[in-house]
Design an enzyme around this catalytic site. Structure first.
Site, PDB file in Angstrom:
ATOM      1  N   GLU A  36      10.797  -8.960  -2.492  1.00  0.00           N
ATOM      2  CA  GLU A  36      11.011  -7.417  -2.069  1.00  0.00           C
ATOM      3  C   GLU A  36      10.564  -6.866  -0.671  1.00  0.00           C
ATOM      4  O   GLU A  36       9.195  -6.672  -0.627  1.00  0.00           O
ATOM      5  CB  GLU A  36      10.766  -6.363  -2.732  1.00  0.00           C
ATOM      6  CG  GLU A  36      11.199  -5.421  -3.272  1.00  0.00           C
ATOM      7  CD  GLU A  36      12.475  -5.433  -3.786  1.00  0.00           C
ATOM      8  OE1 GLU A  36      13.227  -5.001  -2.808  1.00  0.00           O
ATOM      9  OE2 GLU A  36      12.922  -5.994  -4.752  1.00  0.00           O
ATOM     10  N   LEU A  37      11.062  -7.269   0.523  1.00  0.00           N
ATOM     11  CA  LEU A  37      10.639  -7.615   1.695  1.00  0.00           C
ATOM     12  C   LEU A  37      11.185  -6.299   2.645  1.00  0.00           C
ATOM     13  O   LEU A  37      11.349  -5.272   1.775  1.00  0.00           O
ATOM     14  CB  LEU A  37      11.276  -8.586   1.973  1.00  0.00           C
ATOM     15  CG  LEU A  37      11.128 -10.224   1.565  1.00  0.00           C
ATOM     16  CD1 LEU A  37      11.703 -11.321   2.383  1.00  0.00           C
ATOM     17  CD2 LEU A  37       9.209 -10.529   1.145  1.00  0.00           C
ATOM     18  N   LYS A  62      -2.561  -8.331  -7.107  1.00  0.00           N
ATOM     19  CA  LYS A  62      -3.145  -8.488  -6.512  1.00  0.00           C
ATOM     20  C   LYS A  62      -2.507  -7.629  -5.511  1.00  0.00           C
ATOM     21  O   LYS A  62      -1.388  -7.435  -5.401  1.00  0.00           O
ATOM     22  CB  LYS A  62      -2.511  -9.690  -5.664  1.00  0.00           C
ATOM     23  CG  LYS A  62      -3.378  -9.739  -4.299  1.00  0.00           C
ATOM     24  CD  LYS A  62      -4.959  -9.115  -3.441  1.00  0.00           C
ATOM     25  CE  LYS A  62      -5.648  -9.448  -2.369  1.00  0.00           C
ATOM     26  NZ  LYS A  62      -4.975  -7.850  -1.978  1.00  0.00           N
ATOM     27  N   GLU A 109      11.902  -3.747  12.263  1.00  0.00           N
ATOM     28  CA  GLU A 109      11.428  -3.010  11.314  1.00  0.00           C
ATOM     29  C   GLU A 109      10.243  -2.257  11.879  1.00  0.00           C
ATOM     30  O   GLU A 109       9.448  -2.618  12.289  1.00  0.00           O
ATOM     31  CB  GLU A 109      11.308  -3.743  10.108  1.00  0.00           C
ATOM     32  CG  GLU A 109      10.495  -2.421   8.920  1.00  0.00           C
ATOM     33  CD  GLU A 109      10.627  -3.102   7.676  1.00  0.00           C
ATOM     34  OE1 GLU A 109       9.558  -4.102   7.512  1.00  0.00           O
ATOM     35  OE2 GLU A 109      10.838  -2.805   6.576  1.00  0.00           O
ATOM     36  N   TRP A 128       1.061  -1.463   0.083  1.00  0.00           N
ATOM     37  CA  TRP A 128      -0.072  -0.218   0.160  1.00  0.00           C
ATOM     38  C   TRP A 128       1.121   1.652   0.033  1.00  0.00           C
ATOM     39  O   TRP A 128       0.384   2.376  -0.246  1.00  0.00           O
ATOM     40  CB  TRP A 128      -0.813   0.427   1.059  1.00  0.00           C
ATOM     41  CG  TRP A 128      -0.121  -0.941   2.342  1.00  0.00           C
ATOM     42  CD1 TRP A 128      -0.248  -1.574   2.627  1.00  0.00           C
ATOM     43  CD2 TRP A 128       0.296   0.326   3.651  1.00  0.00           C
ATOM     44  NE1 TRP A 128       0.593  -1.318   3.929  1.00  0.00           N
ATOM     45  CE2 TRP A 128       0.936  -0.339   4.605  1.00  0.00           C
ATOM     46  CE3 TRP A 128       1.001   1.674   3.232  1.00  0.00           C
ATOM     47  CZ2 TRP A 128       1.607  -0.169   5.569  1.00  0.00           C
ATOM     48  CZ3 TRP A 128       1.778   2.030   4.660  1.00  0.00           C
ATOM     49  CH2 TRP A 128       2.303   1.392   5.676  1.00  0.00           C
ATOM     50  N   ASN A 129       1.948   1.321   0.223  1.00  0.00           N
ATOM     51  CA  ASN A 129       3.015   2.096   0.508  1.00  0.00           C
ATOM     52  C   ASN A 129       3.354   3.051  -1.192  1.00  0.00           C
ATOM     53  O   ASN A 129       3.090   4.330  -0.852  1.00  0.00           O
ATOM     54  CB  ASN A 129       4.172   2.283   1.096  1.00  0.00           C
ATOM     55  CG  ASN A 129       4.723   1.036   0.740  1.00  0.00           C
ATOM     56  OD1 ASN A 129       4.693   0.250  -0.100  1.00  0.00           O
ATOM     57  ND2 ASN A 129       6.278   1.241   1.312  1.00  0.00           N
ATOM     58  N   GLY A 186       6.470  -7.183   0.306  1.00  0.00           N
ATOM     59  CA  GLY A 186       5.293  -6.186   1.155  1.00  0.00           C
ATOM     60  C   GLY A 186       6.373  -7.276   2.408  1.00  0.00           C
ATOM     61  O   GLY A 186       7.993  -7.083   2.501  1.00  0.00           O
ATOM     62  N   GLY A 187       5.822  -7.524   3.677  1.00  0.00           N
ATOM     63  CA  GLY A 187       6.441  -7.485   4.788  1.00  0.00           C
ATOM     64  C   GLY A 187       7.218  -8.895   4.344  1.00  0.00           C
ATOM     65  O   GLY A 187       6.784  -9.909   3.479  1.00  0.00           O
ATOM     66  N   CYS A 242      10.260   0.884   2.181  1.00  0.00           N
ATOM     67  CA  CYS A 242      11.413  -0.506   2.370  1.00  0.00           C
ATOM     68  C   CYS A 242      12.540  -0.055   3.191  1.00  0.00           C
ATOM     69  O   CYS A 242      13.073  -0.595   3.659  1.00  0.00           O
ATOM     70  CB  CYS A 242      11.000  -1.564   2.077  1.00  0.00           C
ATOM     71  SG  CYS A 242      10.842  -1.000  -0.422  1.00  0.00           S
TER      72      CYS A 242
HETATM   73  P1  NDP Z   1       1.781  -8.177   4.139  1.00  0.00           P
HETATM   74  O1  NDP Z   1       3.645  -8.433   3.842  1.00  0.00           O
HETATM   75  O2  NDP Z   1       1.377  -8.731   5.188  1.00  0.00           O
HETATM   76  O3  NDP Z   1       1.026  -8.379   2.364  1.00  0.00           O
HETATM   77  C1  NDP Z   1       0.070  -8.558   2.258  1.00  0.00           C
HETATM   78  C2  NDP Z   1      -0.407  -8.416   1.085  1.00  0.00           C
HETATM   79  O4  NDP Z   1       0.109 -10.373   0.713  1.00  0.00           O
HETATM   80  C3  NDP Z   1      -2.128  -8.680   0.265  1.00  0.00           C
HETATM   81  O5  NDP Z   1      -2.235  -8.696  -0.656  1.00  0.00           O
HETATM   82  C4  NDP Z   1      -2.617 -10.265   1.351  1.00  0.00           C
HETATM   83  O6  NDP Z   1      -3.541 -10.653   0.063  1.00  0.00           O
HETATM   84  C5  NDP Z   1      -1.372 -10.845   0.327  1.00  0.00           C
HETATM   85  N1  NDP Z   1      -1.517 -11.906   0.985  1.00  0.00           N
HETATM   86  C6  NDP Z   1      -1.235 -12.939   2.735  1.00  0.00           C
HETATM   87  N2  NDP Z   1      -1.349 -13.817   2.931  1.00  0.00           N
HETATM   88  C7  NDP Z   1      -1.209 -13.580   2.337  1.00  0.00           C
HETATM   89  C8  NDP Z   1      -0.665 -16.055   1.100  1.00  0.00           C
HETATM   90  N3  NDP Z   1      -0.970 -16.396   2.095  1.00  0.00           N
HETATM   91  N4  NDP Z   1       0.150 -16.325  -0.077  1.00  0.00           N
HETATM   92  C9  NDP Z   1      -0.408 -15.077  -0.313  1.00  0.00           C
HETATM   93  N5  NDP Z   1      -0.361 -14.179  -0.464  1.00  0.00           N
HETATM   94  C10 NDP Z   1      -0.741 -13.533   0.509  1.00  0.00           C
HETATM   95  O7  NDP Z   1       1.830  -6.149   3.415  1.00  0.00           O
HETATM   96  P2  NDP Z   1       1.229  -5.671   4.209  1.00  0.00           P
HETATM   97  O8  NDP Z   1       0.580  -4.623   3.994  1.00  0.00           O
HETATM   98  O9  NDP Z   1       0.360  -6.059   6.166  1.00  0.00           O
HETATM   99  O10 NDP Z   1       2.195  -4.962   5.295  1.00  0.00           O
HETATM  100  C11 NDP Z   1       2.744  -5.653   6.716  1.00  0.00           C
HETATM  101  C12 NDP Z   1       4.252  -5.148   6.728  1.00  0.00           C
HETATM  102  O11 NDP Z   1       5.133  -5.186   5.573  1.00  0.00           O
HETATM  103  C13 NDP Z   1       3.968  -3.538   6.690  1.00  0.00           C
HETATM  104  O12 NDP Z   1       4.186  -3.447   8.247  1.00  0.00           O
HETATM  105  C14 NDP Z   1       5.825  -3.963   6.497  1.00  0.00           C
HETATM  106  O13 NDP Z   1       6.846  -4.209   7.553  1.00  0.00           O
HETATM  107  C15 NDP Z   1       5.990  -4.187   5.236  1.00  0.00           C
HETATM  108  N6  NDP Z   1       6.088  -3.768   4.081  1.00  0.00           N
HETATM  109  C16 NDP Z   1       6.893  -3.757   3.013  1.00  0.00           C
HETATM  110  C17 NDP Z   1       6.375  -3.361   2.136  1.00  0.00           C
HETATM  111  C18 NDP Z   1       7.888  -3.103   1.209  1.00  0.00           C
HETATM  112  O14 NDP Z   1       7.842  -2.159   0.736  1.00  0.00           O
HETATM  113  N7  NDP Z   1       8.935  -4.414   1.397  1.00  0.00           N
HETATM  114  C19 NDP Z   1       5.893  -2.167   1.222  1.00  0.00           C
HETATM  115  C20 NDP Z   1       4.346  -2.631   2.602  1.00  0.00           C
HETATM  116  C21 NDP Z   1       4.653  -3.216   3.450  1.00  0.00           C
HETATM  117  P3  NDP Z   1      -4.642 -11.475   0.821  1.00  0.00           P
HETATM  118  O15 NDP Z   1      -4.798 -11.324   2.385  1.00  0.00           O
HETATM  119  O16 NDP Z   1      -6.488 -11.216   0.046  1.00  0.00           O
HETATM  120  O17 NDP Z   1      -4.475 -13.042   0.521  1.00  0.00           O
END
Ligand code: NDP
Length: 488
Positions: free
Chosen positions: A248-249, A174, A379, A150-151, A226-227, A282
């Site tokens: 990309e974490l 997604k 983090e 979302w960022n 994402g995370g 990130c």
């Molecule tokens: P998440 O890392 O929790 O990922 C959420 C996404 O993953 C949603 O689209 C979700 O879709 C999907 N997802 C969830 N479970 C699964 C699964 N088992 N298999 C496949 N896809 C899945 O992101 P958040 O936005 O909640 O952020 C959480 C943390 O991530 C932040 O606090 C931060 O630390 C980090 N982050 C890192 C970023 C980066 O650029 N590296 C950017 C943003 C966040 P669905 O629920 O439909 O499955």
């Protein structure tokens, strides 16, 4: 109120179960749009559309024609950049100044990778005495699944989508359930630009859609941003069906300020690194290591400047920091500030959620008591900076590298030789010297260690979305010995 369906085969669809969820503006706390809650059947429809487009149209186009299509897409995005930026700011609370700048450069990603589409060349391989012609060619994988956060929704989606499409793949995206609207608007432009239906598809939702996409047997590659927690699950699920991934974490990136640095420059860079986008990136420079002779002066400078940061409406040009993305996320960040203090850190600036509408949080600085403190290792993904002093260059390297992450680092010094030594010693995918928080389409980007693997941006990125085919063509007319491997 706008109600978004999901996008498959170039058209918006209603979710099969008829369910939608609210998307809430972090500026006002009010619902401003509704998003389709996709289930496995909706995901299957989108993957099917992507597969059909891949097999029948996109992979059959000449690379030059694909490149030209991406250049047209770039122009259409440029025409709508401001409108998408406004939607993105409304959705995630990031400054309009920043979302506009990001949307302003998104077309350049499509121009760059569109230009690369017809420069993917195999090679002729000399075959060690075997009388055959040997060559390699690169082929697309098929349908690529892209899960983005979302960022920076559209920019981070583009980092994967532009090279994947240029290489001849089609995509199913997604976006995060917290901010899906700008990605949906971006994908709707594909049709306007004349991209074939099904080249770009988007499924939305939470709890089911991401896993359904990752598990789908026709999705041949997953790119996840994402995370780390969900990243591990996506990588494990994809590995279960032997599909490659790019991860990309997160990060706990260190800015290292030496006593000989231009301190004005360092102060601005450190602030940009942690308070830009409210630290919700990130690459946030969330640890600042400061050489002892200038530690107190830098701490005072940073605390003063942090205290003056103008919080407010991200749509206003004078605002320096908007709200955090959601009520839940602010609660999480506040709990991490409490954990930092409980873990031995001393509060130097901020730390509170102001009493006003929207999910605002003061820019926060803490001084860690030990390099292993909670706040030096975890983090936060928010506007929380940890300061820590060091004496020698070796010590700075040791502390910076003592992290499970390795996404980025910043070095601040006027000593060129030292800067080069630091570049060599730091275990991070990006090292900025006397600058921080910069990104372009042509500079590879990605993590070391638990920050991930694979590279986005640059010529390296397109290789994630290609597979090598080895071609052997006999030129001897001899009959092969059926019981022996041909090695010469
Ligand atoms: P998440 O890392 O929790 O990922 C959420 C996404 O993953 C949603 O689209 C979700 O879709 C999907 N997802 C969830 N479970 C699964 C699964 N088992 N298999 C496949 N896809 C899945 O992101 P958040 O936005 O909640 O952020 C959480 C943390 O991530 C932040 O606090 C931060 O630390 C980090 N982050 C890192 C970023 C980066 O650029 N590296 C950017 C943003 C966040 P669905 O629920 O439909 O499955």
């Amino acid at each position: 109120m706008r109600r978004y369906g999901f996008i498959a085969g170039g058209a918006e669809h209603l979710p099969a179960a008829g369910k939608y969820f609210d998307t809430v503006s972090p500026i006002s706390g009010e619902t401003w749009a509704q998003i389709a809650e996709c289930g496995a059947a909706d995901v299957a429809l989108a993957v099917g559309a992507a597969s059909t487009c891949f097999e029948t149209v996109w992979s059959r186009l000449s690379p030059t024609a694909r490149g030209k299509a991406l250049l047209r897409f770039a122009e259409v995005i440029a025409e709508h950049a401001r409108q998408i930026a406004e939607i993105e700011t409304c959705d995630n609370g990031k400054l309009l100044k920043e979302t506009s700048a990001q949307l302003g450069v998104v077309p350049d990603w499509f121009r760059y990778f569109g230009g690369l589409a017809d420069k993917i060349e195999g090679r002729v391989v000399p075959l060690n005495g075997i009388e055959a012609f040997g060559m390699t060619k690169y082929e697309p994988l098929g349908v690529v699944g892209v899960i983005t956060p979302w960022n920076s929704p559209v920019l981070l989606t583009t980092l994967a989508v532009a090279p994947a499409l240029a290489a001849g793949n089609t995509v199913v995206i997604k976006p995060s359930e917290v901010a899906s609207a700008s990605v949906l608007e971006f994908a709707l432009l594909a049709r306007k630009a004349g991209l074939p239906d099904g080249a770009i598809n988007v499924v939305t939702g939470f709890g089911e859609a991401g896993a359904a996409l990752t598990d789908h047997p026709d999705v041949r590659q997953m790119t996840f941003t994402g995370g780390e927690g969900i990243g591990r699950r996506v990588a494990a699920a994809a590995a279960g069906r032997v599909a490659p991934t790019v991860m990309e974490l997160g990060g706990k990136s260190a800015n290292i300020v030496f006593a000989d640095a231009n301190l004005d420059q360092a102060e601005a860079g450190v602030l940009a690194g942690i308070f830009g986008a409210g630290g919700q990136t990130c690459i946030a420079g969330s640890r600042t290591l400061i050489q002892r002779p200038v530690f107190e002066a830098m701490r005072a400078r940073l605390a003063t400047r942090a205290g003056r940061i103008r919080l407010g409406d991200p749509m206003e040009a004078t605002t320096e920091m908007g709200p955090l993305v959601s009520a839940d996320h602010r609660k999480l960040v506040v709990s991490k500030i409490a954990a930092a203090v409980a873990g031995g850190a001393r509060l130097v600036a901020g730390g509170n959620a102001p009493d006003r509408p929207g999910y605002f949080l003061e820019p926060t600085i803490v001084e860690a008591g030990d390099a292993q403190d909670y706040i030096m290792q975890n983090e936060v993904f928010g506007p929380v900076l940890a300061l820590y002093p060091f004496d020698t260059e070796d010590e700075a390297v040791r502390i910076a590298n003592a992290s499970p992450y390795g996404l980025a680092a910043g070095v601040w010094s006027r000593d060129v030789a030292r800067c080069h030594r630091m570049v060599d010693a730091l275990k991070a995918g990006t090292v900025w010297v006397n600058m921080y928080r910069a990104m372009t389409f042509n500079m590879p980007f990605g993590g070391f260690k638990q920050s991930g693997y694979g590279r986005l941006n640059g010529q390296e990125a397109i290789m994630n979305y290609l597979q090598t085919k080895a071609v052997w063509i006999d030129r001897s007319d001899r009959v092969q010995d059926p019981f022996s491997l041909k090695t010469e």
